[in-house]
Each structure stands twice: as C-alpha cells, then as structure tokens.
Motif scaffolding. Structure first.
Motif, PDB file in Angstrom:
ATOM      1  N   ASP A 251       0.851  -1.194   0.000  1.00  0.00           N
ATOM      2  CA  ASP A 251       0.000   0.000   0.000  1.00  0.00           C
ATOM      3  C   ASP A 251       0.885   1.242   0.000  1.00  0.00           C
ATOM      4  O   ASP A 251       1.935   1.267   0.654  1.00  0.00           O
ATOM      5  N   ILE A 252       0.457   2.254  -0.718  1.00  0.00           N
ATOM      6  CA  ILE A 252       1.142   3.545  -0.724  1.00  0.00           C
ATOM      7  C   ILE A 252       0.187   4.591  -0.185  1.00  0.00           C
ATOM      8  O   ILE A 252      -0.960   4.691  -0.644  1.00  0.00           O
ATOM      9  N   THR A 253       0.638   5.344   0.797  1.00  0.00           N
ATOM     10  CA  THR A 253      -0.233   6.335   1.414  1.00  0.00           C
ATOM     11  C   THR A 253       0.607   7.484   1.968  1.00  0.00           C
ATOM     12  O   THR A 253       1.836   7.488   1.863  1.00  0.00           O
ATOM     13  N   THR A 254      -0.068   8.457   2.546  1.00  0.00           N
ATOM     14  CA  THR A 254       0.623   9.568   3.203  1.00  0.00           C
ATOM     15  C   THR A 254       1.255   9.069   4.497  1.00  0.00           C
ATOM     16  O   THR A 254       0.620   8.370   5.282  1.00  0.00           O
ATOM     17  N   TRP A 255       2.521   9.429   4.724  1.00  0.00           N
ATOM     18  CA  TRP A 255       3.242   8.949   5.910  1.00  0.00           C
ATOM     19  C   TRP A 255       2.647   9.537   7.177  1.00  0.00           C
ATOM     20  O   TRP A 255       2.419  10.734   7.288  1.00  0.00           O
ATOM     21  N   ASP A 256       2.403   8.660   8.170  1.00  0.00           N
ATOM     22  CA  ASP A 256       1.841   9.052   9.454  1.00  0.00           C
ATOM     23  C   ASP A 256       2.758   8.527  10.552  1.00  0.00           C
ATOM     24  O   ASP A 256       2.940   7.312  10.677  1.00  0.00           O
ATOM     25  N   PRO A 257       3.369   9.402  11.354  1.00  0.00           N
ATOM     26  CA  PRO A 257       4.307   8.933  12.381  1.00  0.00           C
ATOM     27  C   PRO A 257       3.673   8.009  13.412  1.00  0.00           C
ATOM     28  O   PRO A 257       4.369   7.201  14.026  1.00  0.00           O
ATOM     29  N   LYS A 258       2.364   8.109  13.618  1.00  0.00           N
ATOM     30  CA  LYS A 258       1.694   7.235  14.587  1.00  0.00           C
ATOM     31  C   LYS A 258       1.670   5.786  14.105  1.00  0.00           C
ATOM     32  O   LYS A 258       1.616   4.858  14.904  1.00  0.00           O
ATOM     33  N   GLN A 259       1.708   5.604  12.784  1.00  0.00           N
ATOM     34  CA  GLN A 259       1.560   4.267  12.217  1.00  0.00           C
ATOM     35  C   GLN A 259       2.827   3.724  11.576  1.00  0.00           C
ATOM     36  O   GLN A 259       2.999   2.513  11.471  1.00  0.00           O
ATOM     37  N   HIS A 260       3.727   4.600  11.121  1.00  0.00           N
ATOM     38  CA  HIS A 260       4.819   4.163  10.240  1.00  0.00           C
ATOM     39  C   HIS A 260       6.193   4.596  10.740  1.00  0.00           C
ATOM     40  O   HIS A 260       7.002   5.108   9.966  1.00  0.00           O
ATOM     41  N   SER A 261       6.501   4.378  12.023  1.00  0.00           N
ATOM     42  CA  SER A 261       7.781   4.864  12.546  1.00  0.00           C
ATOM     43  C   SER A 261       8.681   3.784  13.126  1.00  0.00           C
ATOM     44  O   SER A 261       9.897   3.961  13.173  1.00  0.00           O
ATOM     45  N   SER A 262       8.135   2.659  13.572  1.00  0.00           N
ATOM     46  CA  SER A 262       8.942   1.693  14.327  1.00  0.00           C
ATOM     47  C   SER A 262       9.958   0.952  13.462  1.00  0.00           C
ATOM     48  O   SER A 262      10.974   0.482  13.968  1.00  0.00           O
ATOM     49  N   ARG A 291       7.433  13.010  15.154  1.00  0.00           N
ATOM     50  CA  ARG A 291       6.547  14.155  14.928  1.00  0.00           C
ATOM     51  C   ARG A 291       7.324  15.340  14.355  1.00  0.00           C
ATOM     52  O   ARG A 291       6.760  16.164  13.629  1.00  0.00           O
ATOM     53  N   SER A 292       8.601  15.420  14.656  1.00  0.00           N
ATOM     54  CA  SER A 292       9.423  16.466  14.063  1.00  0.00           C
ATOM     55  C   SER A 292       9.598  16.221  12.563  1.00  0.00           C
ATOM     56  O   SER A 292       9.636  17.165  11.767  1.00  0.00           O
ATOM     57  N   LEU A 293       9.685  14.938  12.155  1.00  0.00           N
ATOM     58  CA  LEU A 293       9.691  14.619  10.728  1.00  0.00           C
ATOM     59  C   LEU A 293       8.343  14.959  10.096  1.00  0.00           C
ATOM     60  O   LEU A 293       8.279  15.406   8.939  1.00  0.00           O
ATOM     61  N   LEU A 294       7.258  14.749  10.845  1.00  0.00           N
ATOM     62  CA  LEU A 294       5.939  15.137  10.346  1.00  0.00           C
ATOM     63  C   LEU A 294       5.890  16.644  10.109  1.00  0.00           C
ATOM     64  O   LEU A 294       5.311  17.107   9.110  1.00  0.00           O
ATOM     65  N   TYR A 295       6.490  17.411  11.006  1.00  0.00           N
ATOM     66  CA  TYR A 295       6.509  18.869  10.845  1.00  0.00           C
ATOM     67  C   TYR A 295       7.232  19.250   9.557  1.00  0.00           C
ATOM     68  O   TYR A 295       6.804  20.166   8.838  1.00  0.00           O
ATOM     69  N   ILE A 296       8.319  18.540   9.240  1.00  0.00           N
ATOM     70  CA  ILE A 296       8.996  18.764   7.960  1.00  0.00           C
ATOM     71  C   ILE A 296       8.054  18.422   6.813  1.00  0.00           C
ATOM     72  O   ILE A 296       7.918  19.186   5.851  1.00  0.00           O
ATOM     73  N   SER A 297       7.389  17.260   6.926  1.00  0.00           N
ATOM     74  CA  SER A 297       6.492  16.797   5.865  1.00  0.00           C
ATOM     75  C   SER A 297       5.416  17.826   5.538  1.00  0.00           C
ATOM     76  O   SER A 297       5.062  18.032   4.371  1.00  0.00           O
TER      77      SER A 297
END
Length: 417
Positions: A251-262, A291-297
């Motif tokens: 699956d390709i989707t928008t990156w979400d740190p809550k789901q795709h970080s470990s 979340r800091s990477l999310l802020y960049i995103s």
C-alpha cells in the motif's frame, strides 16, 4: 488461544548458529562512572572500527544498512539478533548498533556477531556522561513542573522558555530526539557520505523480530521507491493487518508517524530532503523525532507530504507488545517470538513473493490536508540549548550540500521567469 512458551519452543525452529545468541550468558561488570564512560565513548567513536570487514569485505555503494538503537542487553535484543542471523544475504549488510549509553555487557555481546559487518557507535551527549550539566540537568535549570511565575522569580535557566504545555525542560525526554538525530547524522553524513553510498538504511528498535524475507522485501521495495515519483519512506512493521492479506501486497499512502515509525527505511536522497529542512526539525517544540519529521512533511518547500510504501503483511514484529490487533496474547517475549514463528510457518510458501502488487490510496487520505497541532505533541523542546545542540549536528559537508541545493533551486527559479 492462550499460549505459554518456554525457550525450547523457540529454539526448535532456529538454527544452531542463531541459538547461541539466545543462550548467551550475561556477565557482571562494575558500574562505570561518568568520566570512564566518556573516555570509552570517545575512544570507540574515534576508532570507527567495522568488525568482520576482513571476512565480508568493505561496504559497497548499494549495501543495505540496518541501524538498531540499543541501551541494555535484553532478551528481546537476543531474539532480534537470532532472527537477523537467519536471513538470506545478511552477510551483504552492515549492521549498525547505536548505543544510548555505554554498557560493557552489551558491547561484548554485540562483538560476538559473526554473520555480517558490524559497527558500534555511541551517543556522546548521553545523560550517563552529563550527569549534572546540559544536556543533562544542571543545578540552575528550572524544574520540569515549576510554575512560570516562580521560575521567573528564581531566575532559573529556561525561565523564559517553557514549552507549549507550560513545562520546563526534561532531559530524558529531550534526549530521545537528540539521540535519533545524532544517529541519523552519524550514519548518513559520516559513514555513507564518504562511501558514496546510495543503498537503503533501515531503523530498527531493539525489540524487533524479523521474518525470513525481511531483507528481500527491503531491497525490492527500495527499488519501488526509486521507480515511483514522490515516494520516500518504506515501512515493514506492524499496522492493522490480517493473515488473509497477500504477502505481495504493498500500500502507498501519506506517511503518518503514529503508524509508520517503528521500522522506518529510506535512502540518501530522502535524507538530503530531510537535512535541507533541518531548521524545521530542530526548531519545532516537540521532543518526538517522528513528529518532528511530520513537521517537515507538512512544511516542505515543495509543498508535498512524505509518502510511504508499506507491506500489507508486516515483515517485522515486536516482541514486547502485550496487545495488538488480536495477534499478541501475552506480554512475555518468548510467547511473542513463538507467535511470530508460527506466523512465519503459516506464510512460508508465500514469502519471497516474485512480484509486488501496489495499491495507491494517496488521493483518498482524509488526513492529506492535516495541520501540525503542536498542542497534540509532547512539547519538551523549547529550550534554546536543545535547538542549538540539534543544529550543531550539521557538518561542514552538510552545509556544502545545502548551499549547492540552494544554488540549484535559485537557478531553476530564475529559468522559470
């Protein structure tokens, strides 16, 4: 069905070579003082020794790099190493262990790894060394939960810069972001930049357990990210899934740190995009690196969010979880390893898929237009000293790359007029 595993249940499914890591006998060492810890950390970081290189040869420009963040020698780490030792082509990789602290027992255990190249690095700003000074807690720092008016009256360090939640600096929380950022910089800017490396780097936690085609899927999916535009991250870890899913599904989707970080993977080109926005990473009041990477995103200059490709069947499981999606029924590490091995046996004939089937959900994402709610985050990152230390990781080599990128952007903008 509830299970209760013992070590023999696990060992019967693993080779003799991998069993030795699980059966490793711990040793007892005296506790190091901060001075001795600093000396050893400096010594090993300067030595920059890659073990087993005489057996497996130097790293190549497409070598897969596996980065494991470690602190103490736990049972879960032994099982991770055992699972890695079972992988096809593991001898082609570089296994990097980034230590949050110096622990002789852990160092000695990692030195027994003989199935691939190994590099051990040590976070130099650890609280183990800085016990009474920044980035640890110094005697003049404002206590984390002190009220603002009292802090102003005492004129303690940080009185004017509480975080978004009104709290003052907590060294252990701030260290998590510093540690990840230093590790990423050390790997990409120090090791890989001097080897013209363009392979993929996978960040793993020390309680991971990898399935047999983990490395195969990592390489296959990296080729996918190169072939598809605006696809940066690879994720091979847990999410909402079912054993009925296809092993070849992506699956390709928008990156979400809550789901795709470990279990996050990306290459040098993506790192360059991150480092171009290092000021966003270092300035945002959030002690969470993801979340800091999310802020960049959400604030990239090209106005495009990070996208992620993830497997519909995870290739990396966690052995310390107590509950997830009905899969985990126990908090016991060995129970969870047995479950992982059962899952691997169930999927065995469908692992190493000869092709991938890609599903794109980017246009359907409800959170595509989400904004960064700083109040939703951890805070803990408004002390100017943390922001300065974060920016200090930027090397001379990085600055040169940033200037070159800015020059190209200026030329492209000029041509458009």
């Amino acid at each position: 069905m509830s299970i209760r595993a013992n070590r023999q249940d696990v060992l019967k499914d693993l080779s003799e070579n991998s069993q030795k890591f699980i059966l490793y006998k711990e040793k007892t060492y005296p506790i190091l003082n901060s001075t001795e810890a600093r000396r050893l950390i400096t010594e090993y970081n300067q030595e920059e020794k890659i073990s087993n290189i005489e057996t497996f040869g130097p790293i190549k420009n497409n070598t897969v790099v596996l980065v494991v963040t470690v602190n103490k020698l736990h049972e879960s780490l032994k099982y991770l190493i055992a699972s890695l030792s079972e992988l096809d082509a593991i001898e082609e990789t570089l296994l990097v262990f980034s230590h949050l602290t110096y622990d002789q027992e852990l160092y000695d255990f990692i030195q027994t790894i003989d199935f691939c190249r190994v590099w051990q690095i040590f976070y130099p700003y650890t609280l183990q060394v800085y016990t009474d000074a920044f980035p640890g807690f110094s005697k003049n720092d404002c206590p984390t939960n002190m009220k603002h008016k009292k802090a102003e009256a005492l004129k303690c360090i940080g009185a004017q810069t509480p975080d978004v939640h009104g709290k003052y600096r907590q060294p252990s929380k701030a260290q998590e972001k510093h540690y990840w950022w230093w590790t990423a910089n050390r790997v990409f800017e120090h090791l890989l930049s001097f080897n013209n490396q363009n392979g993929v780097v996978v960040f793993l936690e020390d309680d991971a357990f990898v399935l047999q085609d983990f490395l195969y899927m990592t390489v296959y999916m990296h080729k996918l990210t190169i072939s598809l535009p605006q696809l940066e991250f690879i994720y091979l870890g847990l999410h909402k899934w079912s054993l009925e899913n296809d092993t070849y599904g992506i699956d390709i989707t928008t990156w979400d740190p809550k789901q795709h970080s470990s279990v996050l993977a990306f290459d040098v080109s993506v790192w360059n995009s991150i480092i171009q926005h290092y000021d966003l990473f270092c300035e945002v009041d959030d002690a969470s690196w993801s979340r800091s990477l999310l802020y960049i995103s959400l604030n990239r200059r090209d106005n495009k969010r990070f996208k992620v490709a993830y497997t519909t069947i995870p290739r990396v499981l966690k052995t310390t979880l107590c509950s997830f999606n009905g899969f985990y029924e126990s908090c016991n590490v060995e129970d969870n390893v047995v479950n992982a091995l059962r899952m691997q046996r169930h999927l065995k004939s469908n692992l190493f898929p000869p092709y991938l089937e890609v599903y794109t959900h980017i246009e359907l994402e409800d959170d595509e237009f989400m904004f960064f709610d700083v109040l939703e985050g951890e805070g803990g990152w408004n002390d100017p000293r943390d922001k300065a230390l974060c920016s200090a990781n930027i090397t001379e080599n990085t600055v040169k790359k940033l200037l070159m990128d800015m020059s190209r952007e200026f030329k492209d903008a000029y041509k458009s007029f």
